[in-house]
Write a protein that holds these residues in place. Structure first.
Motif, PDB file in Angstrom:
ATOM      1  N   TYR A  89     175.854 -29.681  26.203  1.00  0.00           N
ATOM      2  CA  TYR A  89     175.910 -30.275  24.876  1.00  0.00           C
ATOM      3  C   TYR A  89     177.207 -29.881  24.197  1.00  0.00           C
ATOM      4  CZ  TYR A  89     170.941 -30.722  25.808  1.00  0.00           C
ATOM      5  OH  TYR A  89     169.744 -31.026  26.381  1.00  0.00           O
ATOM      6  N   GLY A  90     177.692 -30.748  23.344  1.00  0.00           N
ATOM      7  CA  GLY A  90     178.892 -30.463  22.571  1.00  0.00           C
ATOM      8  C   GLY A  90     178.608 -29.434  21.491  1.00  0.00           C
ATOM      9  N   ARG A  91     179.649 -28.850  20.975  1.00  0.00           N
ATOM     10  CA  ARG A  91     179.516 -27.817  19.939  1.00  0.00           C
ATOM     11  C   ARG A  91     178.789 -28.348  18.706  1.00  0.00           C
ATOM     12  NH1 ARG A  91     183.785 -23.502  20.018  1.00  0.00           N
ATOM     13  NH2 ARG A  91     184.607 -23.519  22.107  1.00  0.00           N
ATOM     14  N   GLU A  92     179.067 -29.589  18.337  1.00  0.00           N
ATOM     15  CA  GLU A  92     178.441 -30.172  17.151  1.00  0.00           C
ATOM     16  C   GLU A  92     176.935 -30.325  17.329  1.00  0.00           C
ATOM     17  OE1 GLU A  92     181.028 -31.790  18.777  1.00  0.00           O
ATOM     18  OE2 GLU A  92     182.588 -30.920  17.511  1.00  0.00           O
ATOM     19  N   GLU A  93     176.527 -30.755  18.524  1.00  0.00           N
ATOM     20  CA  GLU A  93     175.099 -30.902  18.801  1.00  0.00           C
ATOM     21  C   GLU A  93     174.391 -29.555  18.760  1.00  0.00           C
ATOM     22  OE1 GLU A  93     174.125 -34.233  21.893  1.00  0.00           O
ATOM     23  OE2 GLU A  93     175.973 -33.213  22.516  1.00  0.00           O
ATOM     24  N   LEU A  94     175.016 -28.536  19.339  1.00  0.00           N
ATOM     25  CA  LEU A  94     174.428 -27.199  19.329  1.00  0.00           C
ATOM     26  C   LEU A  94     174.360 -26.645  17.909  1.00  0.00           C
ATOM     27  CD1 LEU A  94     176.189 -25.751  22.493  1.00  0.00           C
ATOM     28  CD2 LEU A  94     173.764 -26.290  22.270  1.00  0.00           C
ATOM     29  N   ALA A  95     175.402 -26.880  17.117  1.00  0.00           N
ATOM     30  CA  ALA A  95     175.423 -26.391  15.739  1.00  0.00           C
ATOM     31  C   ALA A  95     174.336 -27.059  14.906  1.00  0.00           C
ATOM     32  CB  ALA A  95     176.792 -26.620  15.120  1.00  0.00           C
ATOM     33  N   ALA A  96     174.111 -28.343  15.137  1.00  0.00           N
ATOM     34  CA  ALA A  96     173.099 -29.071  14.380  1.00  0.00           C
ATOM     35  C   ALA A  96     171.692 -28.531  14.645  1.00  0.00           C
ATOM     36  CB  ALA A  96     173.163 -30.558  14.721  1.00  0.00           C
ATOM     37  N   SER A  97     171.473 -27.969  15.820  1.00  0.00           N
ATOM     38  CA  SER A  97     170.156 -27.450  16.184  1.00  0.00           C
ATOM     39  C   SER A  97     170.145 -25.932  16.340  1.00  0.00           C
ATOM     40  CB  SER A  97     169.702 -28.090  17.496  1.00  0.00           C
ATOM     41  OG  SER A  97     169.643 -29.482  17.374  1.00  0.00           O
ATOM     42  N   SER A  98     171.137 -25.258  15.812  1.00  0.00           N
ATOM     43  CA  SER A  98     171.261 -23.814  16.039  1.00  0.00           C
ATOM     44  C   SER A  98     170.088 -23.018  15.495  1.00  0.00           C
ATOM     45  CB  SER A  98     172.566 -23.287  15.455  1.00  0.00           C
ATOM     46  OG  SER A  98     172.572 -23.446  14.056  1.00  0.00           O
ATOM     47  N   SER A  99     169.520 -23.427  14.368  1.00  0.00           N
ATOM     48  CA  SER A  99     168.403 -22.664  13.812  1.00  0.00           C
ATOM     49  C   SER A  99     167.153 -22.784  14.682  1.00  0.00           C
ATOM     50  CB  SER A  99     168.107 -23.098  12.379  1.00  0.00           C
ATOM     51  OG  SER A  99     167.751 -24.460  12.342  1.00  0.00           O
ATOM     52  N   VAL A 100     166.966 -23.937  15.290  1.00  0.00           N
ATOM     53  CA  VAL A 100     165.809 -24.139  16.163  1.00  0.00           C
ATOM     54  C   VAL A 100     166.028 -23.477  17.526  1.00  0.00           C
ATOM     55  CG1 VAL A 100     164.418 -25.869  17.356  1.00  0.00           C
ATOM     56  CG2 VAL A 100     165.195 -26.294  15.025  1.00  0.00           C
ATOM     57  N   LEU A 101     167.211 -23.671  18.094  1.00  0.00           N
ATOM     58  CA  LEU A 101     167.486 -23.165  19.438  1.00  0.00           C
ATOM     59  C   LEU A 101     167.726 -21.657  19.480  1.00  0.00           C
ATOM     60  CD1 LEU A 101     169.923 -25.940  20.701  1.00  0.00           C
ATOM     61  CD2 LEU A 101     167.561 -25.577  21.419  1.00  0.00           C
ATOM     62  N   PHE A 102     168.476 -21.146  18.512  1.00  0.00           N
ATOM     63  CA  PHE A 102     168.923 -19.758  18.575  1.00  0.00           C
ATOM     64  C   PHE A 102     168.426 -18.897  17.417  1.00  0.00           C
ATOM     65  CE2 PHE A 102     172.454 -22.592  20.020  1.00  0.00           C
ATOM     66  CZ  PHE A 102     172.186 -22.488  21.377  1.00  0.00           C
ATOM     67  N   GLY A 103     167.853 -19.513  16.406  1.00  0.00           N
ATOM     68  CA  GLY A 103     167.358 -18.765  15.252  1.00  0.00           C
ATOM     69  C   GLY A 103     168.478 -18.256  14.356  1.00  0.00           C
ATOM     70  N   VAL A 104     169.621 -18.931  14.376  1.00  0.00           N
ATOM     71  CA  VAL A 104     170.767 -18.534  13.553  1.00  0.00           C
ATOM     72  C   VAL A 104     171.336 -19.768  12.865  1.00  0.00           C
ATOM     73  CG1 VAL A 104     171.355 -16.567  15.032  1.00  0.00           C
ATOM     74  CG2 VAL A 104     172.427 -18.773  15.453  1.00  0.00           C
TER      75      VAL A 104
END
Length: 63
Positions: free
Chosen positions: A13-28
């Motif tokens: 996934y691109g950085r933007e996609e990961l950032a958009a879901s960071s709270s769900v995926l990583f809790g941050v």
């Protein structure tokens, strides 16, 4: 003899996609992910790779 199936590769996934879901995926929040990925040359990462970078970032000692 059974045929061996190639291992499935993890989706990247691109950085933007990961950032958009960071709270769900990583809790941050996205800002923490941005800090964790600062200096990383890859534009696309797997969730596992990004999680490893986030954990390394959070475990760093403050100078």
């Amino acid at each position: 003899m059974a045929e061996k199936k190639p291992a499935a590769t993890a989706a990247k996934y691109g950085r933007e996609e990961l950032a958009a879901s960071s709270s769900v995926l990583f809790g941050v929040p996205p800002e923490v992910l941005a800090g964790a990925l600062h200096g990383v040359d890859k534009e696309e990462l797997t969730v596992a790779e990004a999680k490893r970078f986030v954990n390394q970032f959070l475990d760093r000692k403050v100078k």
